[in-house]
Design a protein around this motif. Structure first.
Motif, PDB file in Angstrom:
ATOM      1  N   SER A 297       0.832  -1.195   0.000  1.00 27.53           N
ATOM      2  CA  SER A 297       0.000   0.000   0.000  1.00 27.53           C
ATOM      3  C   SER A 297       0.871   1.252   0.000  1.00 27.53           C
ATOM      4  CB  SER A 297      -0.915   0.011   1.231  1.00 27.53           C
ATOM      5  OG  SER A 297      -0.130   0.177   2.406  1.00 27.53           O
ATOM      6  N   GLN A 298       0.265   2.346  -0.434  1.00 26.18           N
ATOM      7  CA  GLN A 298       1.035   3.600  -0.459  1.00 26.18           C
ATOM      8  C   GLN A 298       1.481   4.023   0.938  1.00 26.18           C
ATOM      9  OE1 GLN A 298      -0.501   6.798  -2.970  1.00 26.18           O
ATOM     10  NE2 GLN A 298       0.240   8.314  -1.492  1.00 26.18           N
ATOM     11  N   PRO A 299       0.640   3.913   1.971  1.00 29.63           N
ATOM     12  CA  PRO A 299       1.122   4.274   3.312  1.00 29.63           C
ATOM     13  C   PRO A 299       2.317   3.434   3.757  1.00 29.63           C
ATOM     14  CG  PRO A 299      -1.270   4.208   3.289  1.00 29.63           C
ATOM     15  CD  PRO A 299      -0.818   3.646   1.979  1.00 29.63           C
ATOM     16  N   ASN A 300       2.284   2.112   3.507  1.00 33.43           N
ATOM     17  CA  ASN A 300       3.409   1.256   3.895  1.00 33.43           C
ATOM     18  C   ASN A 300       4.656   1.562   3.068  1.00 33.43           C
ATOM     19  OD1 ASN A 300       2.002  -0.046   5.907  1.00 33.43           O
ATOM     20  ND2 ASN A 300       1.362  -1.768   4.612  1.00 33.43           N
ATOM     21  N   PHE A 301       4.437   1.865   1.791  1.00 28.73           N
ATOM     22  CA  PHE A 301       5.561   2.253   0.924  1.00 28.73           C
ATOM     23  C   PHE A 301       6.212   3.528   1.463  1.00 28.73           C
ATOM     24  CE2 PHE A 301       7.118   4.826  -2.616  1.00 28.73           C
ATOM     25  CZ  PHE A 301       7.952   3.935  -3.289  1.00 28.73           C
ATOM     26  N   THR A 302       5.389   4.501   1.847  1.00 25.55           N
ATOM     27  CA  THR A 302       5.913   5.770   2.364  1.00 25.55           C
ATOM     28  C   THR A 302       6.692   5.563   3.660  1.00 25.55           C
ATOM     29  OG1 THR A 302       4.095   6.998   1.353  1.00 25.55           O
ATOM     30  CG2 THR A 302       5.264   8.080   3.149  1.00 25.55           C
ATOM     31  N   LYS A 303       6.172   4.725   4.559  1.00 24.50           N
ATOM     32  CA  LYS A 303       6.859   4.454   5.820  1.00 24.50           C
ATOM     33  C   LYS A 303       8.223   3.798   5.590  1.00 24.50           C
ATOM     34  CE  LYS A 303       2.669   3.908   8.628  1.00 24.50           C
ATOM     35  NZ  LYS A 303       1.849   2.934   9.392  1.00 24.50           N
ATOM     36  N   ALA A 304       8.320   3.003   4.551  1.00 24.30           N
ATOM     37  CA  ALA A 304       9.580   2.314   4.273  1.00 24.30           C
ATOM     38  C   ALA A 304      10.598   3.214   3.588  1.00 24.30           C
ATOM     39  CB  ALA A 304       9.307   1.087   3.406  1.00 24.30           C
ATOM     40  N   VAL A 305      10.135   4.043   2.659  1.00 26.03           N
ATOM     41  CA  VAL A 305      11.055   4.786   1.796  1.00 26.03           C
ATOM     42  C   VAL A 305      11.393   6.180   2.335  1.00 26.03           C
ATOM     43  CG1 VAL A 305      11.381   5.735  -0.531  1.00 26.03           C
ATOM     44  CG2 VAL A 305      10.288   3.501  -0.231  1.00 26.03           C
ATOM     45  N   ALA A 306      10.407   6.902   2.861  1.00 23.98           N
ATOM     46  CA  ALA A 306      10.631   8.303   3.254  1.00 23.98           C
ATOM     47  C   ALA A 306      11.788   8.481   4.235  1.00 23.98           C
ATOM     48  CB  ALA A 306       9.342   8.897   3.818  1.00 23.98           C
ATOM     49  N   PRO A 307      11.883   7.682   5.315  1.00 27.88           N
ATOM     50  CA  PRO A 307      13.026   7.871   6.225  1.00 27.88           C
ATOM     51  C   PRO A 307      14.372   7.585   5.563  1.00 27.88           C
ATOM     52  CG  PRO A 307      11.289   6.586   7.272  1.00 27.88           C
ATOM     53  CD  PRO A 307      10.956   6.661   5.815  1.00 27.88           C
ATOM     54  N   ALA A 308      14.402   6.632   4.635  1.00 23.01           N
ATOM     55  CA  ALA A 308      15.657   6.271   3.973  1.00 23.01           C
ATOM     56  C   ALA A 308      16.180   7.393   3.087  1.00 23.01           C
ATOM     57  CB  ALA A 308      15.459   5.004   3.145  1.00 23.01           C
ATOM     58  N   LEU A 309      15.280   8.262   2.603  1.00 26.87           N
ATOM     59  CA  LEU A 309      15.701   9.348   1.725  1.00 26.87           C
ATOM     60  C   LEU A 309      16.530  10.392   2.456  1.00 26.87           C
ATOM     61  CD1 LEU A 309      12.457   9.971  -0.387  1.00 26.87           C
ATOM     62  CD2 LEU A 309      14.458   8.595  -0.983  1.00 26.87           C
ATOM     63  N   MET A 310      16.506  10.381   3.775  1.00 27.03           N
ATOM     64  CA  MET A 310      17.267  11.353   4.546  1.00 27.03           C
ATOM     65  C   MET A 310      18.652  10.837   4.918  1.00 27.03           C
ATOM     66  SD  MET A 310      15.060  13.614   4.397  1.00 27.03           S
ATOM     67  CE  MET A 310      15.965  14.848   5.318  1.00 27.03           C
ATOM     68  N   LYS A 311      18.972   9.617   4.475  1.00 29.42           N
ATOM     69  CA  LYS A 311      20.258   9.014   4.820  1.00 29.42           C
ATOM     70  C   LYS A 311      21.182   8.992   3.612  1.00 29.42           C
ATOM     71  CE  LYS A 311      17.998   5.928   8.149  1.00 29.42           C
ATOM     72  NZ  LYS A 311      17.716   4.514   8.490  1.00 29.42           N
ATOM     73  N   LEU A 312      22.462   9.210   3.863  1.00 28.60           N
ATOM     74  CA  LEU A 312      23.460   9.125   2.803  1.00 28.60           C
ATOM     75  C   LEU A 312      23.901   7.687   2.618  1.00 28.60           C
ATOM     76  CD1 LEU A 312      25.687  12.215   3.624  1.00 28.60           C
ATOM     77  CD2 LEU A 312      24.505  11.830   1.456  1.00 28.60           C
ATOM     78  N   GLY A 313      24.321   7.366   1.393  1.00 31.98           N
ATOM     79  CA  GLY A 313      24.877   6.047   1.146  1.00 31.98           C
ATOM     80  C   GLY A 313      24.002   5.196   0.264  1.00 31.98           C
ATOM     81  N   THR A 314      24.516   4.050  -0.113  1.00 30.35           N
ATOM     82  CA  THR A 314      23.801   3.154  -1.022  1.00 30.35           C
ATOM     83  C   THR A 314      23.082   2.034  -0.275  1.00 30.35           C
ATOM     84  OG1 THR A 314      25.841   1.876  -1.299  1.00 30.35           O
ATOM     85  CG2 THR A 314      25.402   3.619  -2.902  1.00 30.35           C
ATOM     86  N   GLN A 315      23.438   1.777   0.957  1.00 29.07           N
ATOM     87  CA  GLN A 315      22.800   0.693   1.713  1.00 29.07           C
ATOM     88  C   GLN A 315      21.631   1.242   2.527  1.00 29.07           C
ATOM     89  OE1 GLN A 315      23.731  -2.476   1.170  1.00 29.07           O
ATOM     90  NE2 GLN A 315      25.150  -1.563  -0.310  1.00 29.07           N
ATOM     91  N   ARG A 316      20.567   1.604   1.804  1.00 25.82           N
ATOM     92  CA  ARG A 316      19.387   2.157   2.460  1.00 25.82           C
ATOM     93  C   ARG A 316      18.240   1.176   2.291  1.00 25.82           C
ATOM     94  NH1 ARG A 316      18.901   8.244   0.334  1.00 25.82           N
ATOM     95  NH2 ARG A 316      18.847   7.227  -1.712  1.00 25.82           N
ATOM     96  N   ILE A 317      17.712   0.685   3.418  1.00 26.13           N
ATOM     97  CA  ILE A 317      16.697  -0.369   3.380  1.00 26.13           C
ATOM     98  C   ILE A 317      15.515   0.036   4.254  1.00 26.13           C
ATOM     99  CG2 ILE A 317      16.198  -2.791   3.872  1.00 26.13           C
ATOM    100  CD1 ILE A 317      19.136  -3.405   3.476  1.00 26.13           C
TER     101      ILE A 317
END
Length: 577
Positions: free
Chosen positions: A311-331
């Protein structure tokens, strides 16, 4: 006179008084002589140590001294005055700016002219002074010359910018604004000229800071854009994984600058949509939206089905915090769950699509291009659904009318004559749809009657089409959904065909009617004989004004009225030779 110890009074000797008088008189003679010598020296030549603007003129007569100074400094005095601010430098000619040496005032500083003033005489006796040139200024000319340089100094402030080119962050530096201050600059020039100070004259300017600074852009880049685009984000569903690429993140990221504030934000709804194809490759069952269709000449709802996915809410919870982190290992973790349809069966039921609230039919004479083009148009229009607040656009519904879609050439209006072009006759679908929307009470956004009158259409109540230029638009401002139905009856060689458009919904008004179409101000065209190879014979028709009104009825009375007007051009009679 004095007294001795024995009381005898003693008087001074006469020769002592005479000696004192002689000495005093001698001093006076010397002073008077020096004074006379100094006076005569001031009347002859300049004192020996006299300099004017660094040029030695001691011992010279006044005219000779002036000539010497002028010769020594003429090149410097005629040299342009350089106004400068930073890298900008503009030259002003002294003569054009009303700047000149006041020689009389200058020479009066060193040539007292046979003065009896003790101070002047004393200055002469001690050898003279160093003096500067005195200037004279035409204030009006100087101000005018300075103002003429203003455009060279003028700089509009420019905001620092940041943009995305693919995944690359591109910035431009801010530019500080600058405006020349003529009055202050004029005063500064007078402080420098003539030869009072060396070097360029600093221009007096007002500086204006840009609304968006380099520092603000740097903050947005370092805190938002650089982390967001530093690599992919891996989404772990628990049973499988997929990657959200930096390119997908970039397409969903928007940079805005409002009231001097620049911001960057990744729209998670857009990013969710951008990864739709990626998520589809997970092989999960997709859902289906409910649809309202005409079946058996009545509206019916084809129910929605839910799917399985992220779902879009679950997708947002997974991806949005990772966008604030540097690097390639963002999960980020996002579970697979049931995903409801966007337009559910319940949503469709609330739309109130129950009955025809507006319909219209137009007829056309037999022509195979009409059968083809109007049927293609009706098929494209049929089934269009407008939710409350949505706008219908014929350009959007039909798209380009190309041969690849099956459209064929037909006759269209070109200027004041008929010519053959691709998808000719398609405007009849626009006229029919406009009238159906007219009687359904839809809000008129855009429509364009023909320039010529065709008697098979209601005068003024028509809508011609030309892709990218002339569109038909109307908006559903009711609280119900509107389903558009369209179909044709093809013309046979010995008969006529028709196109019908119906609007299905729940009535907002008791009825919507048109007043009589009132025609006036008739005008008639010419008779033209054409030898053009593409000539098409044309019957004449008059030009005229037409006025009419649309009336919205409620509780047996007209609750609202809209007025319409159109002017038709006369149609020439064309004979081909």
């Amino acid at each position: 006179m004095g007294t001795s110890d024995d009381g005898t009074i003693r008087r001074p000797h006469k020769h002592r008084r005479r000696n004192a008088a002689v000495i005093g008189g001698g001093v006076l003679v010397v002073l008077i002589g020096g004074y006379l010598v100094g006076h005569f020296m001031t009347a002859d030549v300049l004192p020996s140590n006299t300099t004017i603007q660094g040029v030695s003129v001691g011992g010279l007569h006044t005219d000779d001294a002036r000539a010497k100074v002028n010769a020594a400094l003429s090149k410097e005095l005629s040299a342009p005055v350089s106004l400068a601010d930073g890298a900008t430098s503009v030259e002003i000619k002294p003569s054009a700016a009303g700047l000149a040496v006041d020689w009389d005032a200058t020479m009066s500083q060193v040539d007292p002219g046979n003065s009896w003033d003790p101070r002047v005489i004393w200055n002469t006796l001690r050898g003279g002074d160093a003096v500067s040139l005195v200037s004279t200024v035409d204030e009006k000319a100087l101000t005018s010359a300075v103002k003429a340089t203003a455009p060279r100094f003028s700089v509009a402030p420019k905001d620092a910018t940041v943009a995305l080119v693919g995944t690359r962050v591109v910035t431009t530096r801010a530019v500080q604004g600058r405006t020349l201050q003529a009055e202050g600059t004029s005063e500064t020039i007078q402080e420098y000229w003539p030869l009072k100070k060396r070097g360029s004259v600093p221009a007096s300017v007002t500086r204006r800071a840009p609304a968006v600074t380099d520092s603000e852009v740097s903050q947005v880049v370092s805190k938002t854009l650089r982390p967001a685009l530093s690599g992919p984000v891996t989404v772990d569903t628990g049973s499988t994984k997929f990657s959200v690429s930096a390119a997908q993140i970039a397409t969903a990221t928007t940079i805005t600058s409002t009231k001097g504030t620049v911001t960057a934000k990744t729209d998670m709804a857009r990013l969710y949509k951008a990864t739709e194809a990626t998520r589809a490759r997970l092989g999960l069952a997709s859902g289906r939206d409910a649809r309202i269709v005409i079946s058996g000449n009545s509206p019916t709802i084809r129910p929605s089905t839910d799917g399985r996915g992220i779902s879009q809410p679950n997708f947002t919870k997974a991806v949005a915090p990772a966008l604030m982190k540097l690097g390639t290992q963002r999960i980020g973790k996002a579970p697979i769950t049931a995903v409801p349809a966007k337009f559910t069966t319940a949503d469709a039921q609330k739309m109130g699509v129950k009955k025809v609230i507006g319909e219209f039919t137009t007829y056309f004479p037999y022509a195979e291009y009409r059968n083809t083009n109007l049927t293609l148009a009706a098929n494209a229009i049929n089934g269009t659904f407008l939710k409350p607040g949505e706008t219908f656009s014929m350009d959007k519904v039909l798209g380009p009318r190309t041969e690849a879609k099956g459209y064929v050439p037909g006759w269209v209006i070109s200027g004041d004559v008929m010519k053959e072009e691709p998808a000719g006759g398609i405007s009849q679908s626009g006229t029919t749809t406009f009238n159906a929307a007219f009687f359904a009470g839809m809000t008129d956004v855009e429509h364009h009657p023909h320039t010529m009158y065709f008697d098979r259409y209601p005068a003024g109540r028509e809508a011609t089409l030309y892709y990218g230029n002339l569109d038909l638009k109307f908006r559903n401002d009711t609280r119900y959904g509107v389903l558009v139905q369209a179909y044709t009856k093809k013309a046979q060689p010995d008969g006529r065909g028709s196109i019908t458009v119906k609007m299905w919904s729940t009535p907002t008004w008791d009825k919507v009617t048109s007043s009589a179409l009132v025609k006036s101000n008739y005008e008639y065209g010419r008779t033209v004989t054409s030898t053009d190879a593409d000539c098409h014979p044309q019957s004449p028709s008059p030009g005229f004004d037409v006025n009419y009104s649309r009336m919205f009825w409620k509780n047996g009375a007209v609750a609202r009225t809209e007025k319409f007007f159109w002017r038709y051009d006369p149609t020439d009679e064309v004979t081909c030779k």
